[in-house]
Design a protein around this motif. Structure first.
Motif, PDB file in Angstrom:
ATOM      1  N   GLU A 123       0.816  -1.222   0.000  1.00 41.83           N
ATOM      2  CA  GLU A 123       0.000   0.000   0.000  1.00 41.83           C
ATOM      3  C   GLU A 123       0.848   1.269   0.000  1.00 41.83           C
ATOM      4  OE1 GLU A 123      -3.152   1.963  -0.699  1.00 41.83           O
ATOM      5  OE2 GLU A 123      -3.470  -0.156  -0.284  1.00 41.83           O
ATOM      6  N   GLU A 124       1.907   1.299   0.822  1.00 45.95           N
ATOM      7  CA  GLU A 124       2.707   2.541   0.924  1.00 45.95           C
ATOM      8  C   GLU A 124       3.391   2.869  -0.406  1.00 45.95           C
ATOM      9  OE1 GLU A 124       6.386   2.319   3.330  1.00 45.95           O
ATOM     10  OE2 GLU A 124       5.862   0.226   3.679  1.00 45.95           O
ATOM     11  N   ASP A 125       3.811   1.828  -1.138  1.00 47.06           N
ATOM     12  CA  ASP A 125       4.457   2.075  -2.433  1.00 47.06           C
ATOM     13  C   ASP A 125       3.433   2.514  -3.475  1.00 47.06           C
ATOM     14  OD1 ASP A 125       7.296   1.231  -1.862  1.00 47.06           O
ATOM     15  OD2 ASP A 125       6.256  -0.594  -1.274  1.00 47.06           O
ATOM     16  N   ALA A 126       2.266   1.880  -3.444  1.00 48.60           N
ATOM     17  CA  ALA A 126       1.183   2.286  -4.355  1.00 48.60           C
ATOM     18  C   ALA A 126       0.820   3.754  -4.118  1.00 48.60           C
ATOM     19  CB  ALA A 126      -0.038   1.390  -4.151  1.00 48.60           C
ATOM     20  N   GLU A 127       0.709   4.131  -2.842  1.00 54.24           N
ATOM     21  CA  GLU A 127       0.357   5.512  -2.493  1.00 54.24           C
ATOM     22  C   GLU A 127       1.424   6.513  -2.948  1.00 54.24           C
ATOM     23  OE1 GLU A 127      -2.312   7.145  -1.410  1.00 54.24           O
ATOM     24  OE2 GLU A 127      -3.249   5.216  -1.810  1.00 54.24           O
ATOM     25  N   LEU A 128       2.689   6.127  -2.779  1.00 52.57           N
ATOM     26  CA  LEU A 128       3.798   7.000  -3.187  1.00 52.57           C
ATOM     27  C   LEU A 128       3.739   7.291  -4.688  1.00 52.57           C
ATOM     28  CD1 LEU A 128       6.300   8.415  -2.042  1.00 52.57           C
ATOM     29  CD2 LEU A 128       7.589   6.310  -2.385  1.00 52.57           C
ATOM     30  N   ILE A 129       3.431   6.252  -5.456  1.00 51.60           N
ATOM     31  CA  ILE A 129       3.334   6.416  -6.915  1.00 51.60           C
ATOM     32  C   ILE A 129       2.100   7.254  -7.263  1.00 51.60           C
ATOM     33  CG2 ILE A 129       3.072   5.190  -9.109  1.00 51.60           C
ATOM     34  CD1 ILE A 129       4.603   2.821  -7.651  1.00 51.60           C
ATOM     35  N   ASN A 130       0.970   6.981  -6.597  1.00 54.10           N
ATOM     36  CA  ASN A 130      -0.249   7.776  -6.836  1.00 54.10           C
ATOM     37  C   ASN A 130      -0.011   9.257  -6.545  1.00 54.10           C
ATOM     38  OD1 ASN A 130      -1.676   5.468  -7.504  1.00 54.10           O
ATOM     39  ND2 ASN A 130      -2.545   5.195  -5.459  1.00 54.10           N
ATOM     40  N   ASP A 165      -7.552   4.282 -14.858  1.00 55.22           N
ATOM     41  CA  ASP A 165      -7.125   5.685 -14.749  1.00 55.22           C
ATOM     42  C   ASP A 165      -5.690   5.810 -14.231  1.00 55.22           C
ATOM     43  OD1 ASP A 165      -7.354   4.950 -12.116  1.00 55.22           O
ATOM     44  OD2 ASP A 165      -8.767   6.534 -11.551  1.00 55.22           O
ATOM     45  N   GLY A 166      -5.005   4.672 -14.061  1.00 51.42           N
ATOM     46  CA  GLY A 166      -3.598   4.711 -13.653  1.00 51.42           C
ATOM     47  C   GLY A 166      -3.369   4.652 -12.157  1.00 51.42           C
ATOM     48  N   THR A 167      -4.445   4.619 -11.351  1.00 51.27           N
ATOM     49  CA  THR A 167      -4.225   4.558  -9.898  1.00 51.27           C
ATOM     50  C   THR A 167      -3.887   3.137  -9.466  1.00 51.27           C
ATOM     51  OG1 THR A 167      -6.585   4.289  -9.512  1.00 51.27           O
ATOM     52  CG2 THR A 167      -5.711   6.512  -9.311  1.00 51.27           C
ATOM     53  N   LEU A 168      -3.119   3.062  -8.372  1.00 56.17           N
ATOM     54  CA  LEU A 168      -2.628   1.779  -7.869  1.00 56.17           C
ATOM     55  C   LEU A 168      -3.146   1.525  -6.454  1.00 56.17           C
ATOM     56  CD1 LEU A 168       1.106   2.314  -8.890  1.00 56.17           C
ATOM     57  CD2 LEU A 168      -0.501   0.838 -10.071  1.00 56.17           C
ATOM     58  N   HIS A 169      -3.316   0.246  -6.137  1.00 63.19           N
ATOM     59  CA  HIS A 169      -3.655  -0.173  -4.769  1.00 63.19           C
ATOM     60  C   HIS A 169      -2.786  -1.374  -4.426  1.00 63.19           C
ATOM     61  CE1 HIS A 169      -7.156   2.442  -4.824  1.00 63.19           C
ATOM     62  NE2 HIS A 169      -7.444   1.946  -6.022  1.00 63.19           N
ATOM     63  N   ALA A 170      -2.639  -1.659  -3.141  1.00 59.87           N
ATOM     64  CA  ALA A 170      -1.892  -2.855  -2.723  1.00 59.87           C
ATOM     65  C   ALA A 170      -2.537  -4.079  -3.368  1.00 59.87           C
ATOM     66  CB  ALA A 170      -1.928  -2.980  -1.210  1.00 59.87           C
ATOM     67  N   LYS A 171      -1.707  -4.965  -3.887  1.00 53.09           N
ATOM     68  CA  LYS A 171      -2.258  -6.117  -4.599  1.00 53.09           C
ATOM     69  C   LYS A 171      -1.162  -7.153  -4.771  1.00 53.09           C
ATOM     70  CE  LYS A 171      -5.253  -6.906  -8.611  1.00 53.09           C
ATOM     71  NZ  LYS A 171      -5.671  -6.397  -9.919  1.00 53.09           N
TER      72      LYS A 171
END
Length: 342
Positions: free
Chosen positions: A233-240, A267-273
């Motif tokens: 999640e933290e990496d996904a958020e950093l990229i978002n 739309d290019g958004t990321l979530h932990a996965k």
């Protein structure tokens, strides 16, 4: 779209057989993906092409010494076993050479019996399920007995296993290194952080399918092998956040790219996965996340060459490759680097 559209002439002597003493002293070819303009530099000057607010995305997978040389218990015949995927604690899907010697029930001894594998099932022509017996911790036994599974074009084993490992490798699981990351030193990464560039991590365990040649004439008929990925999640958020603030997302390597593009919403958004991906990126693909890519030079007619062509255009890429050959750049896993920038 034909596979033969992605070919170029590469003299054999340009295939790098050994890593450079100093990881960051490899050469760097820069390519503007929009104009095709080309520049030449040294990798440690990558800092001159990054901007505060950008985000660099690294694949923190760790290569396991997955190549085991053993002998059949019955006959003493030599057998090579390559670990591909862990199925259960002690059961692995493997590639066995020669496969004919590895029928169910066959037992293979490694390191004078420190590790014993029993073939329990046939997956396909060369692949077998093998159950291992050992004392202690599997990873430690493997570290002692295994060799790095170097690509087929590298003709000798490494003196130092760590040279086929990135300095930020963390999670065991790859049968091949994410080689674009081999150019970074800890000092260079610190310098990049200090200038205000965010660093995010993804994990994609690289399979040996990464070296598998494309055997069809039509690109669209090729099926990719699947590989396990994870993003926290933290990496996904950093990229978002980077994208929201107008920064550029720069992927280090095709494996990081495939992970990001697999995980992203439309739309290019990321979530932990986490999961398995067999995404195949070739020209015509619309990138959802990445703006730029740091990568090595890839094999002719490979899926990796198709991926970089999707980002910068086939003509730009083939022109850059032809210039790289003329300028005597070093190619493939231990070779020089390329920065495809917006």
């Amino acid at each position: 779209m034909k596979v033969s559209d992605f070919t170029f002439d590469l003299p054999e002597e340009l295939i790098a057989q050994d890593p450079l003493e100093d990881r960051s002293s490899s050469r760097l070819l820069t390519l503007d993906k929009n104009t095709g303009e080309i520049g030449h530099d040294v990798f440690h000057n990558i800092v001159n092409y990054l901007k505060p607010g950008d985000c660099l995305v690294l694949n923190n997978t760790k290569v396991i010494p997955a190549r085991l040389i053993g002998a059949k218990e019955e006959t003493g015949g030599k057998v090579e076993v390559l670990l591909l995927k862990r199925k259960q604690d002690n059961v692995w899907e493997t590639l066995v050479k020669p496969g004919k010697k590895a029928r169910p029930g066959a037992r293979i001894s490694f390191g004078d019996g420190k590790l014993v594998g029993e073939v329990i099932d046939v997956v396909d022509e060369g692949n077998r399920l093998v159950k291992f017996e050992y004392e202690g911790i599997f990873e430690e036994v493997l570290d002692e007995l295994g060799q790095m599974p170097l690509p087929p074009y590298i003709t000798h084993q490494l003196k130092d296993k760590n040279r086929y490992q990135t300095v930020y490798a963390k999670y065991d699981g790859s049968a091949a290194a994410p080689t674009a990351g081999l150019h970074f030193t800890k000092e260079l990464l610190q310098q990049i952080k200090d200038m205000g560039v965010n660093i995010a991590y993804v994990t994609l365990h690289v399979g040996l399918g990464t070296f598998r040649p494309v055997k069809v004439d039509d690109v669209l008929e090729h099926h990719m092998h699947s590989e396990f990925y994870r993003i926290e999640e933290e990496d996904a958020e950093l990229i978002n956040e980077t994208k929201k603030n107008g920064g550029r997302v720069i992927s280090v390597g095709t494996t990081s790219t495939r992970t990001l593009e697999s995980v992203a919403e439309e739309d290019g958004t990321l979530h932990a996965k986490s999961g398995w991906t067999d995404i195949f990126i070739y020209p015509g693909y619309k990138f959802k996340v990445i703006d730029g890519l740091i990568t090595n030079f890839h094999l002719p007619e490979s899926t990796l060459l198709m991926l970089v062509s999707a980002l910068a255009g086939r003509e730009h890429i083939l022109n850059a490759y032809n210039i790289a050959v003329k300028e005597r750049y070093r190619f493939f896993s231990f070779g020089d680097a390329m920065f495809i920038h917006p």
